[in-house]
Write a protein that holds these residues in place. Structure first.
Motif, PDB file in Angstrom:
ATOM      1  N   GLY A 151      15.077  16.096   4.020  1.00  0.00           N
ATOM      2  CA  GLY A 151      15.399  15.439   5.290  1.00  0.00           C
ATOM      3  C   GLY A 151      14.646  16.010   6.485  1.00  0.00           C
ATOM      4  N   ALA A 152      13.790  17.002   6.257  1.00  0.00           N
ATOM      5  CA  ALA A 152      12.982  17.550   7.356  1.00  0.00           C
ATOM      6  C   ALA A 152      11.884  16.557   7.722  1.00  0.00           C
ATOM      7  CB  ALA A 152      12.360  18.884   6.939  1.00  0.00           C
ATOM      8  N   SER A 153      11.263  16.750   8.891  1.00  0.00           N
ATOM      9  CA  SER A 153      10.163  15.853   9.249  1.00  0.00           C
ATOM     10  C   SER A 153       9.116  16.604  10.044  1.00  0.00           C
ATOM     11  CB  SER A 153      10.678  14.659  10.046  1.00  0.00           C
ATOM     12  OG  SER A 153      11.274  15.107  11.243  1.00  0.00           O
ATOM     13  N   TYR A 154       7.891  16.046  10.007  1.00  0.00           N
ATOM     14  CA  TYR A 154       6.749  16.609  10.724  1.00  0.00           C
ATOM     15  C   TYR A 154       6.171  15.488  11.561  1.00  0.00           C
ATOM     16  CZ  TYR A 154       2.001  18.438  11.408  1.00  0.00           C
ATOM     17  OH  TYR A 154       0.799  18.856  11.942  1.00  0.00           O
ATOM     18  N   ARG A 155       6.221  15.634  12.869  1.00  0.00           N
ATOM     19  CA  ARG A 155       5.761  14.596  13.788  1.00  0.00           C
ATOM     20  C   ARG A 155       6.338  13.225  13.418  1.00  0.00           C
ATOM     21  NH1 ARG A 155      -0.416  16.695  15.095  1.00  0.00           N
ATOM     22  NH2 ARG A 155       0.251  18.836  15.396  1.00  0.00           N
ATOM     23  N   GLY A 156       7.630  13.223  13.106  1.00  0.00           N
ATOM     24  CA  GLY A 156       8.343  11.988  12.833  1.00  0.00           C
ATOM     25  C   GLY A 156       8.212  11.460  11.409  1.00  0.00           C
ATOM     26  N   ARG A 157       7.381  12.105  10.571  1.00  0.00           N
ATOM     27  CA  ARG A 157       7.234  11.644   9.183  1.00  0.00           C
ATOM     28  C   ARG A 157       7.992  12.571   8.246  1.00  0.00           C
ATOM     29  NH1 ARG A 157       1.584  11.808   7.654  1.00  0.00           N
ATOM     30  NH2 ARG A 157       2.161  10.564   5.831  1.00  0.00           N
ATOM     31  N   PRO A 158       8.715  11.983   7.266  1.00  0.00           N
ATOM     32  CA  PRO A 158       9.584  12.820   6.426  1.00  0.00           C
ATOM     33  C   PRO A 158       8.831  13.747   5.474  1.00  0.00           C
ATOM     34  CG  PRO A 158       9.795  10.481   5.844  1.00  0.00           C
ATOM     35  CD  PRO A 158       8.843  10.548   6.985  1.00  0.00           C
ATOM     36  N   ALA A 159       9.384  14.915   5.257  1.00  0.00           N
ATOM     37  CA  ALA A 159       8.897  15.830   4.225  1.00  0.00           C
ATOM     38  C   ALA A 159       8.945  15.084   2.896  1.00  0.00           C
ATOM     39  CB  ALA A 159       9.777  17.077   4.168  1.00  0.00           C
ATOM     40  N   GLY A 160       7.936  15.283   2.073  1.00  0.00           N
ATOM     41  CA  GLY A 160       7.846  14.586   0.792  1.00  0.00           C
ATOM     42  C   GLY A 160       6.830  13.466   0.867  1.00  0.00           C
ATOM     43  N   LYS A 161       6.690  12.864   2.063  1.00  0.00           N
ATOM     44  CA  LYS A 161       5.739  11.774   2.261  1.00  0.00           C
ATOM     45  C   LYS A 161       4.444  12.294   2.886  1.00  0.00           C
ATOM     46  CE  LYS A 161       5.371   7.166   4.307  1.00  0.00           C
ATOM     47  NZ  LYS A 161       5.390   6.320   3.109  1.00  0.00           N
ATOM     48  N   LEU A 162       4.370  13.610   3.125  1.00  0.00           N
ATOM     49  CA  LEU A 162       3.243  14.142   3.895  1.00  0.00           C
ATOM     50  C   LEU A 162       2.024  14.450   3.030  1.00  0.00           C
ATOM     51  CD1 LEU A 162       5.477  16.570   6.002  1.00  0.00           C
ATOM     52  CD2 LEU A 162       4.537  14.380   6.785  1.00  0.00           C
ATOM     53  N   GLY A 163       2.212  14.662   1.728  1.00  0.00           N
ATOM     54  CA  GLY A 163       1.100  14.942   0.823  1.00  0.00           C
ATOM     55  C   GLY A 163       0.962  13.838  -0.223  1.00  0.00           C
ATOM     56  N   ARG A 164       0.094  14.067  -1.240  1.00  0.00           N
ATOM     57  CA  ARG A 164      -0.020  13.087  -2.336  1.00  0.00           C
ATOM     58  C   ARG A 164       1.296  13.006  -3.097  1.00  0.00           C
ATOM     59  NH1 ARG A 164      -4.921  12.157  -4.917  1.00  0.00           N
ATOM     60  NH2 ARG A 164      -3.905  10.562  -6.157  1.00  0.00           N
ATOM     61  N   LEU A 165       1.905  14.183  -3.307  1.00  0.00           N
ATOM     62  CA  LEU A 165       3.200  14.263  -3.985  1.00  0.00           C
ATOM     63  C   LEU A 165       4.048  15.295  -3.238  1.00  0.00           C
ATOM     64  CD1 LEU A 165       1.030  14.716  -6.917  1.00  0.00           C
ATOM     65  CD2 LEU A 165       2.956  13.223  -7.465  1.00  0.00           C
ATOM     66  N   GLY A 166       5.361  15.079  -3.218  1.00  0.00           N
ATOM     67  CA  GLY A 166       6.278  16.047  -2.628  1.00  0.00           C
ATOM     68  C   GLY A 166       7.253  16.507  -3.698  1.00  0.00           C
ATOM     69  N   CYS A 167       7.524  17.824  -3.719  1.00  0.00           N
ATOM     70  CA  CYS A 167       8.381  18.374  -4.770  1.00  0.00           C
ATOM     71  C   CYS A 167       9.632  18.990  -4.153  1.00  0.00           C
ATOM     72  CB  CYS A 167       7.615  19.433  -5.542  1.00  0.00           C
ATOM     73  SG  CYS A 167       6.119  18.743  -6.278  1.00  0.00           S
ATOM     74  N   PHE A 168      10.777  18.598  -4.666  1.00  0.00           N
ATOM     75  CA  PHE A 168      12.061  19.066  -4.146  1.00  0.00           C
ATOM     76  C   PHE A 168      12.842  19.800  -5.234  1.00  0.00           C
ATOM     77  CE2 PHE A 168      10.932  15.673  -1.281  1.00  0.00           C
ATOM     78  CZ  PHE A 168      11.395  16.106  -0.046  1.00  0.00           C
ATOM     79  N   SER A 169      13.649  20.753  -4.799  1.00  0.00           N
ATOM     80  CA  SER A 169      14.599  21.422  -5.685  1.00  0.00           C
ATOM     81  C   SER A 169      16.008  21.054  -5.224  1.00  0.00           C
ATOM     82  CB  SER A 169      14.429  22.938  -5.578  1.00  0.00           C
ATOM     83  OG  SER A 169      15.559  23.596  -6.152  1.00  0.00           O
ATOM     84  N   PHE A 170      16.896  20.860  -6.180  1.00  0.00           N
ATOM     85  CA  PHE A 170      18.315  20.652  -5.851  1.00  0.00           C
ATOM     86  C   PHE A 170      19.154  21.785  -6.435  1.00  0.00           C
ATOM     87  CE2 PHE A 170      16.462  16.284  -6.362  1.00  0.00           C
ATOM     88  CZ  PHE A 170      16.344  16.008  -5.006  1.00  0.00           C
ATOM     89  N   TYR A 171      18.557  22.956  -6.506  1.00  0.00           N
ATOM     90  CA  TYR A 171      19.290  24.167  -6.882  1.00  0.00           C
ATOM     91  C   TYR A 171      20.552  24.221  -5.998  1.00  0.00           C
ATOM     92  CZ  TYR A 171      20.155  29.134  -7.661  1.00  0.00           C
ATOM     93  OH  TYR A 171      20.731  30.326  -7.983  1.00  0.00           O
ATOM     94  N   PRO A 172      21.695  24.683  -6.533  1.00  0.00           N
ATOM     95  CA  PRO A 172      22.953  24.563  -5.784  1.00  0.00           C
ATOM     96  C   PRO A 172      22.928  25.071  -4.342  1.00  0.00           C
ATOM     97  CG  PRO A 172      23.387  25.275  -8.030  1.00  0.00           C
ATOM     98  CD  PRO A 172      21.889  25.231  -7.887  1.00  0.00           C
ATOM     99  N   GLY A 173      22.187  26.126  -4.071  1.00  0.00           N
ATOM    100  CA  GLY A 173      22.171  26.686  -2.718  1.00  0.00           C
ATOM    101  C   GLY A 173      21.249  25.973  -1.742  1.00  0.00           C
ATOM    102  N   LYS A 174      20.485  25.001  -2.212  1.00  0.00           N
ATOM    103  CA  LYS A 174      19.576  24.289  -1.305  1.00  0.00           C
ATOM    104  C   LYS A 174      20.379  23.348  -0.400  1.00  0.00           C
ATOM    105  CE  LYS A 174      16.024  26.355  -2.906  1.00  0.00           C
ATOM    106  NZ  LYS A 174      15.051  26.133  -3.965  1.00  0.00           N
ATOM    107  N   ASN A 175      19.728  22.791   0.624  1.00  0.00           N
ATOM    108  CA  ASN A 175      20.468  21.936   1.566  1.00  0.00           C
ATOM    109  C   ASN A 175      21.079  20.723   0.888  1.00  0.00           C
ATOM    110  OD1 ASN A 175      19.542  23.745   3.405  1.00  0.00           O
ATOM    111  ND2 ASN A 175      18.677  22.232   4.821  1.00  0.00           N
ATOM    112  N   LEU A 176      20.412  20.204  -0.132  1.00  0.00           N
ATOM    113  CA  LEU A 176      20.996  19.180  -0.998  1.00  0.00           C
ATOM    114  C   LEU A 176      21.019  19.797  -2.390  1.00  0.00           C
ATOM    115  CD1 LEU A 176      22.044  16.297  -1.421  1.00  0.00           C
ATOM    116  CD2 LEU A 176      19.685  15.578  -1.818  1.00  0.00           C
TER     117      LEU A 176
END
Ligand SMILES: *Cc1c(COP(=O)(O)O)cnc(C)c1O
Length: 369
Positions: free
Chosen positions: A164-189
């Motif tokens: 849910g973070a963003s850079y100059r109004g564009r969401p994290a994950g959409k900023l590169g060719r691919l975006g990688c997320f973790s849903f490890y229990p302690g992460k924000n999601l």
């Protein structure tokens, strides 16, 4: 007085127990324990958050990174540029793909990959750059992307801390060719176990990720790639689907705590990264001299803290083979010695934030006297 924990996952559970228990029960009832409709629904909703065409749900953030490198054809003989101040999964995943991580320092004002350091790390073998959105603050993507374009490199985001973070109004994950997320229990999601996801706008890369996460199977028992068992559990998809609906409110809560700390600490001249409205505060870290003393003083006052991270990747014993030595990345080294992560989570009330801030103020004042 009760302790202020660094993180309180039970407080979050209490706030969503009804919904999340029902979603888990429904998944168990359905018998769809691996992928299935709950995971598909989550993929659709998480892609919407990232404003990407695709989301591929996997079994960890590390697997997401591994798949991202593989689908870009990155392997033995290739190099990927990675910041020295991050969690070890960032370099491990490069190595899982058979490639070599090449470390660079981070910016002193932002704590993320320093675009000015890219030139020193570039070689004919460089294939990609992996900026890490450390603590939930996106790296300075524009100059990184410009450098990548000039040299024909792919940019992959390690967005494991930046849902849910963003850079100059564009969401994290959409900023590169691919975006990688973790849903490890302690992460924000966070899931109720291990989970992760890759997001991308690229149809062909998404198709490859889907193949590789599930044994390279184009249909049942017809394997067109040497794949992996990287599928997300149905129960994790169900939990994440419920929690995703709360994420925007939780981000508001995190920003409220962070702003309250900021007001107190700016008056004290405590070092913080640049202000950025896209920050989601996975970690709220201050930089202080004599950090270990402050940490002990806070613990004595009933306040739990963390350090993210105490050893930069080039000084990790496991990374001795990367060929770096002490002094190579002075900003990362200084941060590792002065970072202190304070309690911050959406359910943390203002009185507790004030209690932590006052304890920091008092402990620093006492140290000066
Ligand atoms: C958590 C994390 C990962 C790894 O994610 P897992 O789900 O634990 O495999 C990778 N990179 C960063 C920066 C992380 O914080």
């Amino acid at each position: 007085m009760s302790r202020v924990p660094y993180l309180d996952l039970r407080a979050q559970y209490r706030s969503i127990a009804g919904e999340v228990n029902a979603a888990i029960a429904q998944t168990v009832e359905s018998g769809q324990f691996v992928l299935g409709p709950a995971v598909q629904a989550f993929e659709r909703d998480f892609a919407a958050l990232c404003r990407t065409r695709h989301c591929i749900a996997v079994n960890s953030g590390t697997s997401a990174l591994h798949l991202a490198f593989l689908v870009l054809g990155i392997g033995p003989g290739d190099e990927v540029i990675v910041p020295a101040m991050t969690f070890i999964a960032s370099t491990a995943a490069v190595e899982y793909a058979g490639a070599r991580p090449v470390l660079v320092d981070v910016e002193p004002g932002r704590w993320t990959l320093d675009p000015a350091e890219l030139r020193n790390a570039l070689s004919p073998r460089t294939k990609a750059i992996l900026p890490v959105h450390l603590h939930g603050l996106p790296a300075d993507m524009e100059p990184i992307q410009r450098f990548a374009d000039e040299h024909g490199l792919a940019v992959i985001e390690d967005a494991a801390q930046a849902h849910g973070a963003s850079y100059r109004g564009r969401p994290a994950g959409k900023l590169g060719r691919l975006g990688c997320f973790s849903f490890y229990p302690g992460k924000n999601l966070g899931a109720y176990g291990e989970a992760g996801a890759v997001v991308t706008d690229d149809d062909a890369l998404a198709t490859e990720c889907r193949l590789l996460r599930d044994w390279g199977a184009e249909q049942k028992y017809r394997h067109v790639r040497k794949g992996f068992n990287y599928r997300m559990d149905g129960i994790q998809g169900a939990v994440l689907g419920v929690k995703l609906r709360h994420l925007p409110g939780w981000i508001v809560g995190r920003r409220r705590c962070a702003a309250r700390y900021d007001r107190r600490f700016s008056a004290l001249g405590i070092k913080r990264p640049v202000d950025d409205p896209g920050h989601v505060y996975h970690v709220y870290s201050i930089c202080v001299p004599r950090r270990d003393e402050l940490r002990t003083a806070l613990s004595d006052r009933g306040i739990d803290t963390g350090i993210h991270y105490p050893i930069p990747l080039h000084l990790q014993p496991a990374n001795a083979d990367l060929g770096n030595s002490e002094g190579d990345f002075p900003v990362s080294e200084a941060l590792a010695g002065s970072f202190l992560s304070l309690p911050l989570y959406p359910e943390l009330d203002d009185a507790s934030v004030d209690r932590v801030a006052t304890a920091v103020e008092e402990a620093l004042g006492a140290a000066k006297a």
